[in-house]
Every structure is written in structure tokens, then in C-alpha cells.
Design a protein around this motif. Structure first.
Motif, short mmCIF file in Angstrom:
data_model
loop_
_atom_site.label_atom_id
_atom_site.label_comp_id
_atom_site.label_asym_id
_atom_site.label_seq_id
_atom_site.Cartn_x
_atom_site.Cartn_y
_atom_site.Cartn_z
N PHE A 137 0.80 -1.24 -0.03
CA PHE A 137 0.10 -0.02 0.17
C PHE A 137 0.76 1.38 -0.14
O PHE A 137 0.55 2.20 -0.68
N CYS A 138 1.94 1.30 1.02
CA CYS A 138 2.71 2.43 0.91
C CYS A 138 3.33 2.51 -0.18
O CYS A 138 3.90 3.75 -0.52
N PHE A 139 3.96 1.62 -0.73
CA PHE A 139 4.78 1.64 -1.93
C PHE A 139 4.25 2.33 -2.99
O PHE A 139 4.82 3.37 -3.74
N GLU A 140 3.12 1.81 -3.49
CA GLU A 140 2.14 2.51 -4.46
C GLU A 140 2.17 4.13 -4.33
O GLU A 140 2.20 4.87 -5.19
N ALA A 141 1.94 4.41 -3.14
CA ALA A 141 1.55 5.87 -2.71
C ALA A 141 3.09 6.60 -2.84
O ALA A 141 3.13 7.70 -3.42
N VAL A 142 4.23 5.92 -2.41
CA VAL A 142 5.46 6.60 -2.54
C VAL A 142 5.69 6.67 -3.93
O VAL A 142 6.79 7.61 -4.22
N ALA A 143 5.73 5.63 -4.61
CA ALA A 143 6.24 5.51 -5.99
C ALA A 143 5.58 6.38 -6.87
O ALA A 143 6.32 6.51 -7.89
N ALA A 144 4.62 7.04 -6.66
CA ALA A 144 3.75 7.69 -7.68
C ALA A 144 4.72 8.88 -7.99
O ALA A 144 5.54 9.42 -7.23
N ARG A 145 4.84 9.22 -9.44
CA ARG A 145 5.58 10.28 -9.98
C ARG A 145 7.07 10.05 -9.71
O ARG A 145 7.85 10.84 -9.86
N THR A 146 7.62 8.86 -9.51
CA THR A 146 8.97 8.63 -9.32
C THR A 146 9.33 7.62 -10.66
O THR A 146 8.24 6.97 -11.31
N ILE A 147 10.50 7.21 -10.68
CA ILE A 147 10.81 6.29 -11.61
C ILE A 147 10.06 4.79 -11.29
O ILE A 147 10.01 3.95 -12.32
N ALA A 148 9.74 4.68 -10.16
CA ALA A 148 9.15 3.33 -9.69
C ALA A 148 7.61 3.18 -10.01
O ALA A 148 6.93 2.32 -9.60
N GLN A 149 7.20 4.56 -10.43
CA GLN A 149 5.69 4.55 -10.32
C GLN A 149 4.89 3.42 -11.24
O GLN A 149 5.29 2.80 -12.37
N GLY A 150 4.12 2.66 -10.74
CA GLY A 150 3.34 1.50 -11.34
C GLY A 150 4.18 0.19 -11.14
O GLY A 150 3.53 -0.80 -11.50
N ALA A 151 5.35 0.23 -10.74
CA ALA A 151 6.24 -1.01 -10.41
C ALA A 151 5.49 -1.94 -9.53
O ALA A 151 4.82 -1.60 -8.60
N ARG A 152 5.47 -3.19 -9.75
CA ARG A 152 5.05 -4.21 -9.06
C ARG A 152 5.98 -4.57 -7.73
O ARG A 152 7.07 -4.86 -7.87
N LEU A 153 5.57 -4.61 -6.56
CA LEU A 153 6.26 -5.09 -5.62
C LEU A 153 6.04 -6.60 -5.25
O LEU A 153 4.92 -7.07 -4.90
N GLU A 154 6.98 -7.28 -5.22
CA GLU A 154 7.05 -8.60 -4.97
C GLU A 154 7.61 -8.96 -3.59
O GLU A 154 8.88 -8.49 -3.41
N ILE A 155 7.10 -9.66 -2.76
CA ILE A 155 7.86 -9.83 -1.49
C ILE A 155 8.11 -11.13 -1.03
O ILE A 155 7.16 -12.03 -1.14
N VAL A 156 9.42 -11.41 -0.94
CA VAL A 156 9.66 -12.74 -0.41
C VAL A 156 9.93 -12.63 1.01
O VAL A 156 10.69 -11.98 1.58
N GLU A 157 9.23 -13.73 2.11
CA GLU A 157 9.55 -13.56 3.37
C GLU A 157 10.59 -14.58 3.57
O GLU A 157 10.56 -15.83 3.27
#
Ligand SMILES: [Zn+2]
Length: 113
Positions: free
Chosen positions: A46-66
């Protein structure tokens, strides 16, 4: 919510990488989150989407490996896997455990154009 600050840190890492390797777009960000790190994967997305907006990472998919939590048991003198802190040793039941892994969060991989 400390996930917001963590995501800002990730964006900084990505921007730094983009300067070094000259890529224009990030498609996927693969993150490693330790089981003992107190980072909630859903909140990260959730936070990544908000923070990535208007940066080079806008729209990037976040994959999480625990990654699992790891500890050293002083009673049995061996490394064991734990799911949370203050948990007894899964092999002998002792509480004399020293956490050795699973507390970190790091960017494992970026898929870029
Ligand atoms: Zn043990």
C-alpha cells in the motif's frame, strides 16, 4: 506506520541504482522481508504505491519474499528456525536463543527497462 519510511528508503535505493545503471523504468521490485522484522507485507504494498507515484518506480509491482527467522540455540549449540521472537527452541524447548537472522529487509532484485 513505519512502512511509509521504509518505502521512501526503497525509492531512494532505486533512484540511486537508476543513476548508476541508467535505466528509465522499473517494472518489478523484489523485496526480502525477514519474519522477525515487524514489517507488514500488505502495508508495504500500500505504501509503496503511494510513495512510488511520480517517481521512476511508478506503477512497479512489488514482490515480497518472506525470509524465515533464524536463531542460535545455546542449549543445543545449533542454528534453528523460529517464527517469532521469544519463541522456545523448536528442538529442545530452551529459551536461550540468540536471533541471528530474519530481522532485515532488503531489496533483492529490480526488473528494469
Ligand atoms: Zn535448543
Amino acid at each position: 506506520m513505519h512502512e511509509m519510511a521504509l518505502c521512501e528508503g526503497i525509492i531512494e535505493i532505486i533512484q540511486e541504482e537508476s543513476r548508476k545503471h541508467a535505466f528509465a523504468r522499473v517494472n518489478v521490485v523484489c523485496l526480502e522481508i525477514g519474519a522477525l522484522s515487524h514489517v507488514a507485507p500488505e502495508a508495504m504494498k500500500f505504501c509503496f504505491e503511494a510513495v512510488a507515484a511520480r517517481t521512476i518506480a511508478q506503477g512497479a509491482r512489488l514482490e515480497i519474499v518472506e525470509t524465515p527467522g533464524a536463531a542460535w540455540c545455546m542449549a543445543c549449540s545449533k542454528g534453528v528456525e523460529i517464527k517469532q521472537r521469544y519463541e522456545p527452541c523448536p528442538s529442545c524447548g530452551s529459551y536461550q536463543l540468540q536471533v541471528t537472522g530474519g530481522e532485515e529487509m532488503r531489496v533483492r532484485e529490480l526488473e528494469v527497462d
